[in-house]
Design a protein around this motif. Structure first.
Motif, PDB file in Angstrom:
ATOM      1  N   PRO A 121       0.833  -1.203   0.000  1.00  0.00           N
ATOM      2  CA  PRO A 121       0.000   0.000   0.000  1.00  0.00           C
ATOM      3  C   PRO A 121       0.865   1.249   0.000  1.00  0.00           C
ATOM      4  O   PRO A 121       1.933   1.270   0.617  1.00  0.00           O
ATOM      5  N   CYS A 122       0.402   2.275  -0.709  1.00  0.00           N
ATOM      6  CA  CYS A 122       1.122   3.550  -0.775  1.00  0.00           C
ATOM      7  C   CYS A 122       0.131   4.667  -0.488  1.00  0.00           C
ATOM      8  O   CYS A 122      -0.902   4.770  -1.145  1.00  0.00           O
ATOM      9  N   THR A 123       0.442   5.492   0.495  1.00  0.00           N
ATOM     10  CA  THR A 123      -0.468   6.578   0.868  1.00  0.00           C
ATOM     11  C   THR A 123       0.100   7.942   0.478  1.00  0.00           C
ATOM     12  O   THR A 123      -0.404   8.972   0.910  1.00  0.00           O
ATOM     13  N   CYS A 124       1.152   7.936  -0.339  1.00  0.00           N
ATOM     14  CA  CYS A 124       1.752   9.213  -0.749  1.00  0.00           C
ATOM     15  C   CYS A 124       0.814   9.988  -1.673  1.00  0.00           C
ATOM     16  O   CYS A 124       0.162   9.403  -2.528  1.00  0.00           O
ATOM     17  N   THR A 125       0.810  11.305  -1.527  1.00  0.00           N
ATOM     18  CA  THR A 125       0.125  12.157  -2.501  1.00  0.00           C
ATOM     19  C   THR A 125       1.119  12.461  -3.626  1.00  0.00           C
ATOM     20  O   THR A 125       2.322  12.235  -3.475  1.00  0.00           O
ATOM     21  N   VAL A 184       9.540   8.410 -11.121  1.00  0.00           N
ATOM     22  CA  VAL A 184       9.973   7.118 -10.564  1.00  0.00           C
ATOM     23  C   VAL A 184       9.828   7.205  -9.045  1.00  0.00           C
ATOM     24  O   VAL A 184      10.398   8.078  -8.397  1.00  0.00           O
ATOM     25  N   TYR A 185       8.998   6.306  -8.499  1.00  0.00           N
ATOM     26  CA  TYR A 185       8.612   6.370  -7.089  1.00  0.00           C
ATOM     27  C   TYR A 185       9.827   6.215  -6.181  1.00  0.00           C
ATOM     28  O   TYR A 185      10.583   5.251  -6.303  1.00  0.00           O
ATOM     29  N   PRO A 186      10.002   7.171  -5.245  1.00  0.00           N
ATOM     30  CA  PRO A 186      11.196   7.117  -4.397  1.00  0.00           C
ATOM     31  C   PRO A 186      11.174   5.998  -3.347  1.00  0.00           C
ATOM     32  O   PRO A 186      12.176   5.793  -2.659  1.00  0.00           O
ATOM     33  N   GLY A 187      10.054   5.292  -3.202  1.00  0.00           N
ATOM     34  CA  GLY A 187      10.064   4.109  -2.329  1.00  0.00           C
ATOM     35  C   GLY A 187       9.648   4.359  -0.890  1.00  0.00           C
ATOM     36  O   GLY A 187       9.793   3.484  -0.034  1.00  0.00           O
ATOM     37  N   THR A 188       9.103   5.544  -0.630  1.00  0.00           N
ATOM     38  CA  THR A 188       8.733   5.931   0.739  1.00  0.00           C
ATOM     39  C   THR A 188       7.930   4.860   1.487  1.00  0.00           C
ATOM     40  O   THR A 188       8.205   4.575   2.650  1.00  0.00           O
ATOM     41  N   CYS A 189       6.922   4.270   0.861  1.00  0.00           N
ATOM     42  CA  CYS A 189       6.020   3.333   1.554  1.00  0.00           C
ATOM     43  C   CYS A 189       6.436   1.872   1.378  1.00  0.00           C
ATOM     44  O   CYS A 189       5.770   0.978   1.894  1.00  0.00           O
ATOM     45  N   ARG A 190       7.495   1.625   0.627  1.00  0.00           N
ATOM     46  CA  ARG A 190       7.865   0.237   0.324  1.00  0.00           C
ATOM     47  C   ARG A 190       8.234  -0.526   1.585  1.00  0.00           C
ATOM     48  O   ARG A 190       9.029  -0.053   2.387  1.00  0.00           O
TER      49      ARG A 190
HETATM   50 ZN    ZN Z   1       3.906   5.990  -0.794  1.00  0.00          ZN
END
Ligand code: ZN
Ligand code: GLU
Length: 285
Positions: free
Chosen positions: A97-101, A125-131
């Motif tokens: 799950p990813c909750t980033c805006t 390219v997604y920086p991976g915050t929620c990974r």
């Molecule tokens: Zn995220």
């Protein structure tokens, strides 16, 4: 194997010349090979899709002289199929799950030490915050889900056959590789909030469900094909042949958008053009 092409418009505005070209090409290629031309309505975005536009699509394509088997596949009817694919990814620990805006992503991807954010075919390219590795519990249904590209890494070759051309003339056997995908595409979104799926996931699940063997579409989708091939490998689905065609531009050389109503097929019809006039614009027989 039966030769099958498709045209897959989103009912979010009028069909314009670019759509007509895609649809006619798909139709003509199927007829030339004794195959079948299929229509699919890509209406997963309920906030932008309208029944009026869908009705107009049927009317414009019929006027252009195209025919297709009924019933037409509509993506809004297929959420359980997309959910099944997501469940498979979830059970294998490949999505999270990813909750980033959008703003969070733009901010962390362009942090001073990172330099300019890298833009791939699925956006920044997604920086991976929620990974996080293999999230536990039931598959969540109210949040965006991303593919963990590193966890998905596999030794399956990522190739497809291109019979048209990409924006830089790419044609023939096209290959990409996992390290490149990890770096230049990143963790793509497979389900969006309030949608339960994404364009990439639906298009791959549905091309397979419809048994599509050739996908004619605009060259603007050439880069997205790498994503589609990755999803096909992970879901063990066949990869069709792709035929990316040139984009139809307006007189100023700008590519046509849905808002360019002047190029809408409906406008040509109103002005008394014939389907043969439209074919002539593209140099189609
Ligand atoms: Zn995220
Ligand atoms: N539904 C997409 C669009 O209207 C086309 C998808 C595809 O051809 O793969 O742009």
């Amino acid at each position: 194997m039966t030769f099958r092409t498709r045209f897959a418009p989103s009912p979010t505005g009028p069909l314009h010349l670019g759509h007509a070209y895609s649809a006619m090409l798909a139709h003509d290629m199927a007829k030339a090979r004794g195959g079948t031309f299929l229509l699919r309505i890509e209406d997963i975005d309920a906030s932008r899709s309208r029944l009026e536009w869908e009705t107009q699509i049927y009317s414009d394509l019929t006027w252009l002289g195209l025919t297709w088997p009924q019933p037409v596949m509509r993506q809004s009817d297929r959420l359980p199929d997309y959910r099944r694919a997501l469940q498979e990814f979830w059970d294998r620990g490949l999505i999270y799950p990813c909750t980033c805006t959008r703003r969070d992503i733009a901010a962390s991807a362009s942090a001073p030490q990172e330099g300019a954010p890298l833009i791939g075919p699925d956006g920044i390219v997604y920086p991976g915050t929620c990974r996080k590795p293999a999230p536990q519990g039931p598959l969540p249904d109210d949040v965006a889900l991303r593919l963990d590209m590193r966890a998905a890494l596999d030794d399956a070759p990522l190739t497809f056959t291109e019979t048209g051309a990409g924006p830089n003339g790419e044609t023939g056997l096209i290959s990409t590789n996992w390290p490149h995908a990890i770096e230049c595409i990143g963790d793509i979104v497979l389900a969006r909030t309030a949608m339960g799926t994404s364009y990439h996931l639906s298009v791959v699940v549905d091309d397979a469900a419809q048994g599509i063997t050739l996908v004619p579409r605009g060259a603007d989708l050439f880069d997205a094909t790498a994503i589609h091939v990755i999803l096909q490998r992970l879901l063990d689905l066949p990869t069709p042949t792709y035929h990316h065609h040139r984009l139809i531009r307006d007189d100023a050389g700008k590519r046509l958008a849905k808002r360019d109503d002047a190029r809408a097929i409906a406008k040509y019809r109103e002005d008394g053009a014939t389907p043969q006039d439209i074919r002539q614009i593209f140099g189609l027989p």
